[in-house]
Design an enzyme around this catalytic site. Structure first.
Site, PDB file in Angstrom:
ATOM      1  N   LEU A 109      70.413  43.939  15.275  1.00 31.57           N
ATOM      2  CA  LEU A 109      70.054  44.606  16.519  1.00 31.57           C
ATOM      3  C   LEU A 109      69.013  43.712  17.180  1.00 31.57           C
ATOM      4  CD1 LEU A 109      69.598  48.396  15.569  1.00 31.57           C
ATOM      5  CD2 LEU A 109      71.512  47.348  16.775  1.00 31.57           C
ATOM      6  N   ASP A 110      69.146  43.472  18.475  1.00 28.11           N
ATOM      7  CA  ASP A 110      68.167  42.589  19.102  1.00 28.11           C
ATOM      8  C   ASP A 110      66.807  43.285  19.193  1.00 28.11           C
ATOM      9  OD1 ASP A 110      67.739  43.909  21.703  1.00 28.11           O
ATOM     10  OD2 ASP A 110      69.776  43.287  22.202  1.00 28.11           O
ATOM     11  N   MET A 111      65.801  42.508  19.527  1.00 30.47           N
ATOM     12  CA  MET A 111      64.415  42.981  19.518  1.00 30.47           C
ATOM     13  C   MET A 111      64.209  44.216  20.391  1.00 30.47           C
ATOM     14  SD  MET A 111      61.087  40.646  20.311  1.00 30.47           S
ATOM     15  CE  MET A 111      59.414  41.268  20.178  1.00 30.47           C
ATOM     16  N   TYR A 112      64.986  44.319  21.474  1.00 33.29           N
ATOM     17  CA  TYR A 112      64.783  45.395  22.440  1.00 33.29           C
ATOM     18  C   TYR A 112      65.756  46.554  22.256  1.00 33.29           C
ATOM     19  CZ  TYR A 112      62.024  41.651  24.404  1.00 33.29           C
ATOM     20  OH  TYR A 112      61.111  40.633  24.552  1.00 33.29           O
TER      21      TYR A 112
END
Length: 237
Positions: free
Chosen positions: A104-107
């Site tokens: 999952l990306d950071m955001y």
């Protein structure tokens, strides 16, 4: 114990998925009995051979661990980050060598599984197994039925067209000029859901993965984790 392929051994040690382990081998990061291995096809005996990754001996974990984390925004899903950003591994207190199952990306917040079972990583992340991931997305603009139909059929992203997806409109707010959608996919392309929304000209404001298969983080607070039940592990396998 019979000989097994080196990448399978690394996966069972919880180092990485088989595909990632192949990359590590080709990059020269793995040694067998002191010899650097840079090609695929090598087999090892888990009892007799000494396997090293990045200079450290690795061995198959006798106990497998499966953890569900409700990832908060602001954490990366890599063990080491060149910018020293907080990692999801900082949130999970466990003495096993864990790897995230997919990313999952950071955001992006939401459901993330961590484990030391490399074969499990492969089964859950490979598209051929078609394990569904469900996201709730807040986008700028009022989404139309035509745009939803586009997402359902598949949209062009860079050099590929997405597979059919399940899409529901959860809410539209004309005053805020926002829409909330639920999208379920079984692919795992990089930032795929964000790019799908961009393909229909809507910018994503918030993205949350609510479910992996039938496993939900609905009752799990952000930043908290729990062990998967035997039934949940069996269902994913």
């Amino acid at each position: 114990m019979e000989d097994i392929r080196l990448q399978k051994y690394l996966a069972e040690c919880g180092i990485a998925s088989r595909r990632k382990a192949e990359e590590l081998i080709l990059q020269g990061k793995v040694k067998v009995n002191g010899n650097k291995i840079t090609e695929l096809g090598v087999k090892v005996n888990p009892i007799k051979d000494i396997v090293e990754y990045n200079g450290k001996k690795v061995k198959i974990e006798t106990e497998t661990v499966y953890i569900l984390l409700n990832k908060p925004i602001g954490y990366v899903t890599t063990a080491k980050d060149q910018f020293n950003r907080d990692s999801v591994l900082d949130l999970v207190k466990n003495n096993k060598r864990l790897v995230p199952v997919g990313r999952l990306d950071m955001y992006t917040s939401g459901a993330l599984i961590l484990t030391n079972d490399g074969d499990f990583v492969y089964k859950v992340t490979h598209p051929k197994h078609e394990i569904e991931k469900t996201y709730t997305i807040t986008i700028i603009g009022i989404v139309t039925k035509e745009e939803v139909e586009q997402l359902r059929k598949g949209v062009k992203i860079e050099d590929y067209i997405t597979k059919p997806a399940k899409v529901k409109i959860l809410k539209t707010d004309e005053e805020k000029n926002q829409s909330r959608l639920e999208i379920t996919i079984h692919e795992g392309k990089n930032r795929q859901v964000r790019k799908m929304c961009e393909a229909i000209n809507h910018k994503v404001l918030a993205l949350h993965r609510s479910k992996i298969g039938n496993i939900t983080v609905k009752d799990l607070p952000l930043g908290k984790w729990r062990y998967l039940t035997d039934k949940e592990i069996k269902d994913l396998k």
